[in-house]
Design a protein around this motif. Structure first.
Motif, mmCIF file in Angstrom:
data_model
loop_
_atom_site.group_PDB
_atom_site.id
_atom_site.type_symbol
_atom_site.label_atom_id
_atom_site.label_comp_id
_atom_site.label_asym_id
_atom_site.label_seq_id
_atom_site.Cartn_x
_atom_site.Cartn_y
_atom_site.Cartn_z
ATOM 1 N N GLN A 57 39.575 1.982 27.297
ATOM 2 C CA GLN A 57 38.600 1.041 27.339
ATOM 3 C C GLN A 57 37.978 0.586 28.902
ATOM 4 O OE1 GLN A 57 39.764 -3.178 26.850
ATOM 5 N NE2 GLN A 57 37.588 -3.790 26.581
ATOM 6 N N ASN A 58 39.113 0.625 29.573
ATOM 7 C CA ASN A 58 38.715 0.655 31.159
ATOM 8 C C ASN A 58 37.680 1.953 31.621
ATOM 9 O OD1 ASN A 58 39.174 -1.111 33.325
ATOM 10 N ND2 ASN A 58 40.533 0.218 34.291
ATOM 11 N N LEU A 59 37.777 3.059 31.222
ATOM 12 C CA LEU A 59 37.235 4.063 31.468
ATOM 13 C C LEU A 59 35.652 3.865 31.016
ATOM 14 C CD1 LEU A 59 39.124 7.529 30.644
ATOM 15 C CD2 LEU A 59 37.527 6.945 32.717
ATOM 16 N N LEU A 60 35.569 3.440 29.719
ATOM 17 C CA LEU A 60 34.368 3.252 29.087
ATOM 18 C C LEU A 60 33.611 2.137 29.831
ATOM 19 C CD1 LEU A 60 32.887 3.452 26.061
ATOM 20 C CD2 LEU A 60 33.813 1.356 25.411
ATOM 21 N N TYR A 61 34.246 1.182 30.235
ATOM 22 C CA TYR A 61 33.574 0.102 31.011
ATOM 23 C C TYR A 61 32.971 0.670 32.166
ATOM 24 C CZ TYR A 61 32.749 -4.678 32.517
ATOM 25 O OH TYR A 61 31.863 -5.575 33.062
ATOM 26 N N ALA A 62 33.941 1.402 32.968
ATOM 27 C CA ALA A 62 33.627 1.948 34.351
ATOM 28 C C ALA A 62 32.588 2.890 34.175
ATOM 29 C CB ALA A 62 35.053 2.418 34.901
ATOM 30 N N GLN A 63 32.569 3.745 33.410
ATOM 31 C CA GLN A 63 31.559 4.946 33.369
ATOM 32 C C GLN A 63 30.162 4.399 32.968
ATOM 33 O OE1 GLN A 63 32.155 8.165 30.501
ATOM 34 N NE2 GLN A 63 31.471 9.696 32.003
ATOM 35 N N HIS A 64 30.307 3.272 32.137
ATOM 36 C CA HIS A 64 28.971 2.754 31.894
ATOM 37 C C HIS A 64 27.793 3.672 31.172
ATOM 38 C CE1 HIS A 64 26.536 -0.862 32.259
ATOM 39 N NE2 HIS A 64 25.482 -0.204 32.533
ATOM 40 N N LYS A 65 28.279 4.492 30.254
ATOM 41 C CA LYS A 65 27.595 5.630 29.674
ATOM 42 C C LYS A 65 27.487 5.543 28.106
ATOM 43 C CE LYS A 65 26.966 10.450 29.129
ATOM 44 N NZ LYS A 65 27.188 12.010 29.566
ATOM 45 N N TYR A 66 28.654 5.325 27.656
ATOM 46 C CA TYR A 66 28.714 5.139 26.164
ATOM 47 C C TYR A 66 29.049 3.501 25.830
ATOM 48 C CZ TYR A 66 29.578 9.936 26.529
ATOM 49 O OH TYR A 66 29.341 11.413 26.786
ATOM 50 N N SER A 67 28.887 3.430 24.531
ATOM 51 C CA SER A 67 29.149 2.400 24.042
ATOM 52 C C SER A 67 29.882 2.359 22.762
ATOM 53 C CB SER A 67 28.051 1.183 23.952
ATOM 54 O OG SER A 67 27.077 1.533 23.009
ATOM 55 N N VAL A 68 30.619 1.534 22.072
ATOM 56 C CA VAL A 68 31.340 1.614 20.769
ATOM 57 C C VAL A 68 30.767 0.331 19.953
ATOM 58 C CG1 VAL A 68 33.399 1.295 19.618
ATOM 59 C CG2 VAL A 68 33.259 2.627 21.513
ATOM 60 N N LEU A 69 30.391 0.798 18.639
ATOM 61 C CA LEU A 69 30.187 -0.264 17.493
ATOM 62 C C LEU A 69 31.193 0.099 16.525
ATOM 63 C CD1 LEU A 69 28.507 -2.443 16.172
ATOM 64 C CD2 LEU A 69 26.948 -0.913 15.297
ATOM 65 N N LEU A 70 32.134 -0.953 16.187
ATOM 66 C CA LEU A 70 33.117 -0.889 15.064
ATOM 67 C C LEU A 70 32.763 -1.769 14.094
ATOM 68 C CD1 LEU A 70 36.027 0.153 14.202
ATOM 69 C CD2 LEU A 70 36.721 -1.800 15.690
ATOM 70 N N LYS A 95 25.861 -0.677 27.020
ATOM 71 C CA LYS A 95 26.505 0.401 27.691
ATOM 72 C C LYS A 95 27.879 0.067 28.218
ATOM 73 C CE LYS A 95 22.903 3.713 28.763
ATOM 74 N NZ LYS A 95 21.901 2.962 28.256
ATOM 75 N N GLY A 96 29.035 0.570 28.098
ATOM 76 C CA GLY A 96 30.479 0.247 28.645
ATOM 77 C C GLY A 96 31.031 -0.671 27.622
ATOM 78 N N MET A 97 30.428 -1.308 26.580
ATOM 79 C CA MET A 97 31.006 -2.616 25.893
ATOM 80 C C MET A 97 31.571 -1.888 24.458
ATOM 81 S SD MET A 97 30.800 -5.129 27.423
ATOM 82 C CE MET A 97 31.147 -6.584 26.391
ATOM 83 N N LEU A 102 20.644 3.783 17.575
ATOM 84 C CA LEU A 102 21.779 3.298 18.486
ATOM 85 C C LEU A 102 22.399 4.594 18.979
ATOM 86 C CD1 LEU A 102 23.433 0.196 16.583
ATOM 87 C CD2 LEU A 102 21.301 0.335 18.159
ATOM 88 N N ALA A 103 22.940 5.481 18.080
ATOM 89 C CA ALA A 103 23.713 6.815 18.338
ATOM 90 C C ALA A 103 22.976 7.569 19.379
ATOM 91 C CB ALA A 103 24.158 7.494 17.062
ATOM 92 N N VAL A 104 21.623 7.809 18.901
ATOM 93 C CA VAL A 104 20.839 8.942 19.832
ATOM 94 C C VAL A 104 20.338 8.376 21.170
ATOM 95 C CG1 VAL A 104 18.637 10.394 19.692
ATOM 96 C CG2 VAL A 104 20.320 10.221 18.028
ATOM 97 N N HIS A 105 19.876 7.141 21.058
ATOM 98 C CA HIS A 105 19.201 6.579 22.248
ATOM 99 C C HIS A 105 19.973 5.630 23.022
ATOM 100 C CE1 HIS A 105 15.322 8.145 21.122
ATOM 101 N NE2 HIS A 105 15.714 8.183 19.945
ATOM 102 N N ASN A 106 21.360 5.245 22.676
ATOM 103 C CA ASN A 106 22.230 4.315 23.478
ATOM 104 C C ASN A 106 23.727 5.237 23.666
ATOM 105 O OD1 ASN A 106 21.992 2.705 25.691
ATOM 106 N ND2 ASN A 106 23.106 1.171 24.700
#
Lengths: 248, 248
Positions: free
Chosen positions: A37-50, A104-106, A146-150
């Motif tokens: 999660q820390n990587l996800l937040y720091a890289q600020h490129k991807y996001s996750v929707l659960l 992004k990052g969240m 959401l998947a393709v554009h963010n």
């Protein structure tokens, strides 16, 4: 792709699994998730929707608490969808949902989601099949957006409980003082519509598959939590994320 | 459908038209719009999205003022899209746009729109052609969502000015004290990219045609305003709206 038939999928954890070992594995996964999660937040490129869907008492609140509760709350938010407000009803059904898409990052968790618009609405015949079909197409388009554009990684969990397990849990809510706050008379009425709900779920799962579903056997909490945590971990790991280099 | 080639479409009003007669006709249309807007608001079934696109100094502000300025402001809102904020950039490009979709009964005007995401962004090569193609598909899906799932009547106007008329208007902004506030050095730089913008507009108009475009010859304000007002009137009229009966 073969059609998914829910009645042919067990709602139980595989027999060979040892509960204590699985629980230990889940704890390890949650620790890994912390760093991911820390990587996800720091890289600020991807996001996750659960997206967490399931019948009443299928354990949505519990799985959200136990899988995402140890994450850094600065990077995770939970949005619970209720009956639409007047303002929401005055827009297309995805309007209120799109607003809640993750930045992004969240990591954004949906407790219920746009799927209710083809589940409860269909079971109660508030919409006809033709409208439901159009909504399913719109949902595929939306998840693709959401998947393709963010770069949003979408994980869609259907918490698969048996009717018996559900009924037992609903009864518990009338007996256990710590659970009474969850009791809602309406749940008993909805539970009577079980078969209709299963048909609607099957249609949603089979037709809204631009992003495939994870069917989570949900009669045992320890297995359900393990499977959702594992999927979240594997999804994040597959991104091969890296901390950004120092900008000079 | 034959491809639209902007260079083969006149930017002038048809020669045979009499300016004064057209202006009188516009005044009549605006009066009709008053009643039609009231019906739209009262019936609360449809909504209108009027998208106004065009090069700098093509007259977007003027047409919005003169076509929608006599409407009841309770039922009409104008949203001007600027460069995306940090929070907006952290989401898919339609996230901020969807938020501004009209509610039932409302007329929403977009001064610029999601089309900038395949115009300025493409001309400056901030996105590649592949991304632009994906965005065009997403735009078609999005406009379909609004049209199919909320009865939104979408009118997309491209204000078609000649490069000469644009340049003349940009010069006026440096000379007329009432227009100086609109002057922006950057506009001169963008104007040099005219041909690239025309290519990007042609692609947008030809590919994003789930809802077809209205190409508005825009060198004369009186004709431009007439055509946009007429289209809005005809769109509303075609809905055959009725006042709701008294609920007893």
């Amino acid at each position: 792709m073969a059609k998914i038939k829910l009645s042919s999928i067990s709602t139980n954890a595989p027999k060979k699994l040892d509960k204590d070992k699985v629980k230990a594995a889940t704890r390890e996964i949650l620790e890994e998730l912390d760093e991911l999660q820390n990587l996800l937040y720091a890289q600020h490129k991807y996001s996750v929707l659960l997206i967490v869907q399931g019948m009443d008492a299928s354990g949505k609140d519990g799985v959200i608490k136990n899988v995402t509760g140890t994450l850094n709350p600065q990077g995770v938010t939970v949005y619970s969808f209720k009956a639409p407000t007047k303002d929401e009803s005055d827009h297309d059904f995805l309007w209120r949902v799109h607003k809640q898409a993750p930045a992004k990052g969240m990591i954004q968790v949906f407790n219920r989601s746009h799927y209710e618009d083809i589940l409860i609405q269909r079971v109660h015949k508030w919409i006809d099949d033709k409208t439901a079909a159009k909504r399913m197409n719109a949902i595929n388009d939306f998840e693709k957006l959401l998947a393709v554009h963010n770069n949003t990684q979408i994980i869609k969990c259907y918490l698969h409980v048996s009717h018996e397990a559900q009924q037992q849990r609903l009864v518990e809510r009338t007996e256990d003082p710590r659970k009474m706050w969850k009791y809602n008379e309406q749940d008993i009425e909805e539970s009577k519509l079980w078969d209709k709900y299963m048909d609607a779920y099957e249609d949603a799962i089979n037709n809204c598959n631009y992003i495939p579903w994870l069917i989570v056997p949900a009669d045992q909490n320890w297995y359900k939590e393990y499977l959702v945590a594992l999927t979240l971990r594997d999804t994040l790991k597959a991104l091969n994320m890296k901390y950004p280099r120092l900008k000079k």
